[in-house]
Scaffold this active site. Structure first.
Site, PDB file in Angstrom:
ATOM      1  N   LYS A 109      47.101  -0.599  59.907  1.00  0.00           N
ATOM      2  CA  LYS A 109      45.881  -0.383  60.712  1.00  0.00           C
ATOM      3  C   LYS A 109      44.889  -1.524  60.519  1.00  0.00           C
ATOM      4  CE  LYS A 109      44.902   3.606  58.842  1.00  0.00           C
ATOM      5  NZ  LYS A 109      46.049   3.670  57.915  1.00  0.00           N
TER       6      LYS A 109
ATOM      7  N   ARG B 232      59.003   6.329  77.135  1.00  0.00           N
ATOM      8  CA  ARG B 232      59.326   5.031  77.729  1.00  0.00           C
ATOM      9  C   ARG B 232      58.493   4.751  78.976  1.00  0.00           C
ATOM     10  NH1 ARG B 232      64.475   3.146  76.216  1.00  0.00           N
ATOM     11  NH2 ARG B 232      63.890   1.320  77.466  1.00  0.00           N
TER      12      ARG B 232
END
Length: 317
Positions: free
Chosen positions: A165, A249
């Protein structure tokens, strides 16, 4: 500051923030706690109707109330203010720089109440006051994560420690975006569907990079690399890539993360060597802006594919 499960604001801070003049103050009036974000203009109370009156709200007297009170006899004004200030109101604020009625100050002395004054118009002052109180008294939580501003979008990066992060955030800063908070993000709900994130003052503008340590982003990259707070528009959860997990996807499914009862659009980004997370977050932020403006690339692509198959099918028939 939390008191009995609620957040509060000291009257002294309110006086300083809004540059209010203290006409009369109770002992230690600076420490009086404001716990209501709503403000009351005591119109009905001036005619003696106190049903559902919330004495914990700040009371505001404007030109309308002042004009009405100027038309009633002095003895009636004394009775009106006696009834109003018998309630333990945190403060009464006079707008437009109007002079207080002698009967008001007399009853303030009798009941020991705080009287304040502002030069602002009533409408402008109340709008700013309510907005300020909502920000100070807003429900809040602290989440472990990183908050960055990317193309005007507030992106909250979540994930387990070590997933990348902070490294993603520093790469985004190098690419011209801005850091809001690293490690701990304080989140306030300042509207029905609005969340604002900021950093605790102690760690503001600092970021921790494993192997390097703590760096000061403001000193290293300049003032343009940081900001104090930012609306949260998108939640991006980073997780280690798992070959057995089916990842979206197309992006047709609308996913949300609920924070303080507010639904925030969210997505999960799998992490593995070779993936440029900073670019992925940039694209995610721009795509989120497109969706808010009414364009959904996944839906447009799906529609295009469906139309292609329909035409192909028609040609065969």
């Amino acid at each position: 500051m939390a008191v009995e499960g609620r957040y509060s604001m000291k009257l002294g801070k309110l006086i300083k923030d809004f540059e209010l003049e203290v006409l009369r103050g109770v002992e230690h009036y600076e420490d009086v706690l404001i716990q209501r974000e709503d403000v009351n203009r005591p119109g009905l109370q001036l005619v003696g109707f106190f049903d559902y009156f919330d004495a914990k709200r700040l009371q505001v007297l404007g030109k309308v109330e002042n004009t009405y009170l100027a038309q009633v006899p002095s003895e009636d004004r004394r009775r009106i203010f006696d009834a109003l200030l018998a309630y333990e109101v945190p403060a009464l604020i006079i707008t437009r720089g109007l002079d207080p009625f002698p009967e008001l100050m007399e009853m303030a002395d009798k009941h020991d109440r705080t009287i304040l004054r502002t030069q602002e118009t009533t409408t402008a002052f109340m709008g700013a006051l309510i907005a300020g109180l909502r920000n100070e008294l807003a429900p809040r939580i602290t989440r472990h994560g990183v908050l960055v501003e990317v193309y005007g979008e507030g992106v909250l990066l979540l994930g387990e420690s070590g997933v990348g992060k902070s490294e993603t955030a520093i790469e985004l800063v190098k690419r011209g975006h801005r850091l809001v908070a690293d490690d701990a993000v304080e989140i306030k709900r300042v509207g029905v569907n609005r969340l604002v994130g900021s950093a605790p003052e102690l760690i503001r503008h600092y970021i921790e990079l494993r192997g390097i340590g703590v760096v000061d982003v403001q000193q290293l990259f300049g003032m343009s690399a940081v900001r104090e707070d930012q609306d949260i528009d998108l939640v991006v959860s980073l997780e280690q890539w798992n070959d057995e997990t089916m990842y979206d996807r197309l992006g047709l499914e609308e996913l949300y993360t609920v924070i303080l009862d507010v639904k925030v659009p969210s997505l999960t980004v799998p992490v593995k060597p070779g993936r440029n997370l900073a670019i992925i977050v940039e694209v995610a932020a721009m795509n989120n802006r497109h969706k808010k403006m009414g364009y959904n690339a996944a839906q447009a692509f799906t529609q295009q594919i469906n139309e292609h198959f329909e035409q192909a099918l028609s040609g065969q028939l």
